[in-house]
Scaffold this motif. Structure first.
Motif, PDB file in Angstrom:
ATOM      1  N   THR A  36       0.817  -1.224   0.000  1.00 18.79           N
ATOM      2  CA  THR A  36       0.000   0.000   0.000  1.00 18.79           C
ATOM      3  C   THR A  36       0.850   1.273   0.000  1.00 18.79           C
ATOM      4  O   THR A  36       0.355   2.344   0.312  1.00 18.79           O
ATOM      5  CB  THR A  36      -0.959   0.000   1.219  1.00 18.79           C
ATOM      6  OG1 THR A  36      -0.194  -0.287   2.394  1.00 18.79           O
ATOM      7  CG2 THR A  36      -2.065  -1.033   1.047  1.00 18.79           C
ATOM      8  N   THR A  37       2.135   1.125  -0.308  1.00 17.87           N
ATOM      9  CA  THR A  37       2.986   2.312  -0.408  1.00 17.87           C
ATOM     10  C   THR A  37       3.380   2.513  -1.870  1.00 17.87           C
ATOM     11  O   THR A  37       3.324   1.584  -2.673  1.00 17.87           O
ATOM     12  CB  THR A  37       4.250   2.194   0.466  1.00 17.87           C
ATOM     13  OG1 THR A  37       4.849   0.932   0.243  1.00 17.87           O
ATOM     14  CG2 THR A  37       3.927   2.331   1.934  1.00 17.87           C
ATOM     15  N   TYR A  97       4.286   7.643   5.620  1.00 16.62           N
ATOM     16  CA  TYR A  97       4.644   6.882   6.823  1.00 16.62           C
ATOM     17  C   TYR A  97       4.391   5.402   6.581  1.00 16.62           C
ATOM     18  O   TYR A  97       3.615   5.013   5.721  1.00 16.62           O
ATOM     19  CB  TYR A  97       3.818   7.357   8.045  1.00 16.62           C
ATOM     20  CG  TYR A  97       2.363   7.533   7.728  1.00 16.62           C
ATOM     21  CD1 TYR A  97       1.505   6.442   7.640  1.00 16.62           C
ATOM     22  CD2 TYR A  97       1.842   8.796   7.431  1.00 16.62           C
ATOM     23  CE1 TYR A  97       0.173   6.604   7.287  1.00 16.62           C
ATOM     24  CE2 TYR A  97       0.522   8.967   7.075  1.00 16.62           C
ATOM     25  CZ  TYR A  97      -0.313   7.865   7.005  1.00 16.62           C
ATOM     26  OH  TYR A  97      -1.618   8.009   6.630  1.00 16.62           O
ATOM     27  N   GLY A 105      -1.610  -1.186  14.833  1.00 18.39           N
ATOM     28  CA  GLY A 105      -2.761  -1.162  15.734  1.00 18.39           C
ATOM     29  C   GLY A 105      -2.482  -0.572  17.108  1.00 18.39           C
ATOM     30  O   GLY A 105      -3.307  -0.700  18.009  1.00 18.39           O
ATOM     31  N   ASN A 106      -1.365   0.098  17.261  1.00 20.07           N
ATOM     32  CA  ASN A 106      -1.037   0.719  18.554  1.00 20.07           C
ATOM     33  C   ASN A 106      -1.123   2.240  18.523  1.00 20.07           C
ATOM     34  O   ASN A 106      -0.724   2.899  19.483  1.00 20.07           O
ATOM     35  CB  ASN A 106       0.392   0.327  18.970  1.00 20.07           C
ATOM     36  CG  ASN A 106       0.516  -1.142  19.287  1.00 20.07           C
ATOM     37  OD1 ASN A 106      -0.154  -1.637  20.187  1.00 20.07           O
ATOM     38  ND2 ASN A 106       1.327  -1.856  18.533  1.00 20.07           N
ATOM     39  N   TYR A 108       0.704   4.074  16.593  1.00 22.98           N
ATOM     40  CA  TYR A 108       2.034   4.643  16.331  1.00 22.98           C
ATOM     41  C   TYR A 108       2.043   5.506  15.058  1.00 22.98           C
ATOM     42  O   TYR A 108       2.697   6.556  15.026  1.00 22.98           O
ATOM     43  CB  TYR A 108       3.093   3.544  16.212  1.00 22.98           C
ATOM     44  CG  TYR A 108       3.403   2.824  17.503  1.00 22.98           C
ATOM     45  CD1 TYR A 108       3.270   3.459  18.741  1.00 22.98           C
ATOM     46  CD2 TYR A 108       3.842   1.501  17.494  1.00 22.98           C
ATOM     47  CE1 TYR A 108       3.559   2.789  19.925  1.00 22.98           C
ATOM     48  CE2 TYR A 108       4.134   0.830  18.680  1.00 22.98           C
ATOM     49  CZ  TYR A 108       3.991   1.481  19.888  1.00 22.98           C
ATOM     50  OH  TYR A 108       4.281   0.817  21.059  1.00 22.98           O
ATOM     51  N   THR A 110      -0.354   7.224  13.793  1.00 24.05           N
ATOM     52  CA  THR A 110      -1.035   8.487  14.105  1.00 24.05           C
ATOM     53  C   THR A 110      -0.114   9.401  14.915  1.00 24.05           C
ATOM     54  O   THR A 110       0.008  10.596  14.619  1.00 24.05           O
ATOM     55  CB  THR A 110      -2.325   8.190  14.905  1.00 24.05           C
ATOM     56  OG1 THR A 110      -3.114   7.251  14.160  1.00 24.05           O
ATOM     57  CG2 THR A 110      -3.128   9.453  15.143  1.00 24.05           C
ATOM     58  N   ASN A 137      -6.664   1.002   1.415  1.00 24.74           N
ATOM     59  CA  ASN A 137      -5.862   1.182   2.629  1.00 24.74           C
ATOM     60  C   ASN A 137      -6.652   1.994   3.662  1.00 24.74           C
ATOM     61  O   ASN A 137      -6.298   3.134   3.987  1.00 24.74           O
ATOM     62  CB  ASN A 137      -4.532   1.867   2.283  1.00 24.74           C
ATOM     63  CG  ASN A 137      -3.536   1.840   3.429  1.00 24.74           C
ATOM     64  OD1 ASN A 137      -3.811   1.300   4.494  1.00 24.74           O
ATOM     65  ND2 ASN A 137      -2.373   2.432   3.212  1.00 24.74           N
ATOM     66  N   ALA A 139      -6.832   1.823   6.812  1.00 27.53           N
ATOM     67  CA  ALA A 139      -6.105   2.203   8.033  1.00 27.53           C
ATOM     68  C   ALA A 139      -5.408   3.546   7.833  1.00 27.53           C
ATOM     69  O   ALA A 139      -5.386   4.395   8.726  1.00 27.53           O
ATOM     70  CB  ALA A 139      -5.097   1.122   8.412  1.00 27.53           C
ATOM     71  N   VAL A 143      -5.817   7.179   9.770  1.00 28.41           N
ATOM     72  CA  VAL A 143      -4.696   7.943  10.339  1.00 28.41           C
ATOM     73  C   VAL A 143      -4.794   9.403   9.894  1.00 28.41           C
ATOM     74  O   VAL A 143      -4.688  10.337  10.697  1.00 28.41           O
ATOM     75  CB  VAL A 143      -3.335   7.336   9.913  1.00 28.41           C
ATOM     76  CG1 VAL A 143      -2.178   8.267  10.263  1.00 28.41           C
ATOM     77  CG2 VAL A 143      -3.131   5.959  10.554  1.00 28.41           C
TER      78      VAL A 143
HETATM   79  C1  LIG Z   1      -1.357   2.372   7.500  1.00 33.84           C
HETATM   80  C2  LIG Z   1      -0.415   2.107   8.676  1.00 33.84           C
HETATM   81  C3  LIG Z   1       0.698   3.124   8.636  1.00 33.84           C
HETATM   82  C4  LIG Z   1      -1.205   2.251   9.986  1.00 33.84           C
HETATM   83  O1  LIG Z   1      -0.301   2.086  11.072  1.00 33.84           O
HETATM   84  P1  LIG Z   1      -0.829   1.883  12.577  1.00 33.84           P
HETATM   85  O2  LIG Z   1       0.276   2.244  13.489  1.00 33.84           O
HETATM   86  O3  LIG Z   1      -1.420   0.543  12.711  1.00 33.84           O
HETATM   87  O4  LIG Z   1      -1.964   3.006  12.610  1.00 33.84           O
HETATM   88  P2  LIG Z   1      -2.735   3.567  13.913  1.00 33.84           P
HETATM   89  O5  LIG Z   1      -2.764   2.474  14.932  1.00 33.84           O
HETATM   90  O6  LIG Z   1      -2.153   4.879  14.280  1.00 33.84           O
HETATM   91  O7  LIG Z   1      -4.189   3.859  13.342  1.00 33.84           O
HETATM   92  C5  LIG Z   1      -4.813   2.944  12.491  1.00 33.84           C
HETATM   93  C6  LIG Z   1      -6.294   3.219  12.476  1.00 33.84           C
HETATM   94  O8  LIG Z   1      -6.859   2.515  11.375  1.00 33.84           O
HETATM   95  C7  LIG Z   1      -7.879   1.663  11.845  1.00 33.84           C
HETATM   96  N1  LIG Z   1      -7.903   0.511  10.965  1.00 33.84           N
HETATM   97  C8  LIG Z   1      -6.994  -0.477  10.874  1.00 33.84           C
HETATM   98  N2  LIG Z   1      -7.377  -1.359   9.931  1.00 33.84           N
HETATM   99  C9  LIG Z   1      -8.537  -0.878   9.399  1.00 33.84           C
HETATM  100  C10 LIG Z   1      -9.420  -1.340   8.390  1.00 33.84           C
HETATM  101  N3  LIG Z   1      -9.183  -2.467   7.701  1.00 33.84           N
HETATM  102  N4  LIG Z   1     -10.516  -0.595   8.119  1.00 33.84           N
HETATM  103  C11 LIG Z   1     -10.775   0.546   8.796  1.00 33.84           C
HETATM  104  N5  LIG Z   1      -9.959   1.041   9.781  1.00 33.84           N
HETATM  105  C12 LIG Z   1      -8.860   0.318  10.060  1.00 33.84           C
HETATM  106  C13 LIG Z   1      -7.502   1.341  13.271  1.00 33.84           C
HETATM  107  O9  LIG Z   1      -8.610   0.871  14.007  1.00 33.84           O
HETATM  108  C14 LIG Z   1      -7.008   2.713  13.731  1.00 33.84           C
HETATM  109  O10 LIG Z   1      -8.060   3.599  13.964  1.00 33.84           O
HETATM  110  P3  LIG Z   1      -8.616   3.890  15.460  1.00 33.84           P
HETATM  111  O11 LIG Z   1      -7.456   4.455  16.246  1.00 33.84           O
HETATM  112  O12 LIG Z   1      -9.707   4.877  15.254  1.00 33.84           O
HETATM  113  O13 LIG Z   1      -9.081   2.579  16.011  1.00 33.84           O
HETATM  114  C15 LIG Z   1       0.160   0.676   8.633  1.00 33.84           C
HETATM  115  O14 LIG Z   1      -0.883  -0.231   8.465  1.00 33.84           O
HETATM  116  C16 LIG Z   1       1.166   0.503   7.519  1.00 33.84           C
HETATM  117  O15 LIG Z   1       2.345   0.805   7.682  1.00 33.84           O
HETATM  118  N6  LIG Z   1       0.720  -0.013   6.356  1.00 33.84           N
HETATM  119  C17 LIG Z   1       1.628  -0.249   5.248  1.00 33.84           C
HETATM  120  C18 LIG Z   1       2.284   1.037   4.750  1.00 33.84           C
HETATM  121  C19 LIG Z   1       1.257   2.108   4.408  1.00 33.84           C
HETATM  122  O16 LIG Z   1       0.167   1.815   3.924  1.00 33.84           O
HETATM  123  N7  LIG Z   1       1.629   3.362   4.687  1.00 33.84           N
HETATM  124  C20 LIG Z   1       0.759   4.470   4.394  1.00 33.84           C
HETATM  125  C21 LIG Z   1       0.819   4.812   2.960  1.00 33.84           C
HETATM  126  S1  LIG Z   1      -0.398   6.055   2.565  1.00 33.84           S
END
Ligand SMILES: CC(C)(COP(=O)(O)OP(=O)(O)OC[C@H]1O[C@@H](n2cnc3c(N)ncnc32)[C@H](O)[C@@H]1OP(=O)(O)O)[C@@H](O)C(=O)NCCC(=O)NCCS
Length: 185
Positions: A36-37, A97, A105-106, A108, A110, A137, A139, A143
């Protein structure tokens, strides 16, 4: 070039060092992270890691980008990365990021993204920070909304990723966006 690390409640965002490579490789090399990057090669090779280290140092020196290691505060354990690609002529930057799968899911991402945005506006004097994510994506969408970015539209078929054209959702904020944006759109 020396960069004073950014501190959040649980994280430190600091310049990468070549000694990060052993911890970096399995995290950034995961297929889930590359999927997803837009700019992380997959597979991520030793040569990619060395080029990455050189590039981050050069960018830090020339001010075109700020790509930082995200480490757990206290233990200095690498858990991800965050960056701003800076276009000084327009005082704008693109936020990016990633977080290693074991650390998802922690909150981090955000926490790191919030720190980057604060640094961008308050220290670098940027006017606008924007970001995008592929539509599969959710998640990352979450963020961006949590840090107060506004949805700015969809670029259809904007990315050719692993043989498939993907839509990109665009988000942005400007320095004067002081009011929190209601979550959802
Ligand atoms: C996207 C990414 C950075 C999120 O990292 P993370 O540390 O897990 O993110 P956070 O915990 O800060 O927040 C994630 C939020 O998304 C939500 N979430 C996770 N999966 C989800 C899904 N399938 N559908 C909807 N929401 C989702 C979580 O519940 C959380 O929200 P909440 O705090 O309201 O509960 C991580 O999954 C990642 O590195 N992915 C691959 C690289 C990438 O995509 N980078 C971004 C490019 S734009």
């Amino acid at each position: 070039m020396l960069f004073t690390p950014l501190q959040t409640e649980r994280l430190t965002l600091r310049a990468y060092a070549p000694s990060d490579i052993p911890a970096l490789m399995p995290l950034i090399g995961a297929r889930e992270v590359a999927a997803t990057t837009l700019r992380i090669p997959h597979p991520f090779t030793d040569s990619d890691a060395r080029s990455f280290m050189t590039a981050t140092q050069e960018e830090l020196a020339n001010g075109n980008a700020l790509r930082l290691a995200v480490v757990l505060r206290g233990s200095d354990t690498l858990c991800g990365g965050a960056g701003l690609r800076i276009e000084p002529d327009h005082r704008r930057a693109e936020l990016g990021y990633w977080i290693g799968v074991p650390y998802w899911g922690n909150g981090y991402a955000t926490e790191a993204a919030e720190a980057m945005v604060k640094h961008g506006f308050e220290t670098l004097g940027l006017h606008r920070i924007f970001a995008s994510h592929v539509t599969n994506n959710p998640a990352s969408a979450r963020v961006l909304k949590k840090i107060g970015m506004r949805y700015e539209g969809r670029h259809r078929g904007h990315i050719l990723k692993w043989g498939e054209f993907l839509d990109l959702d665009m988000y942005g904020m400007v320095a004067s966006d002081t009011e929190p944006v209601p979550l959802g759109r």
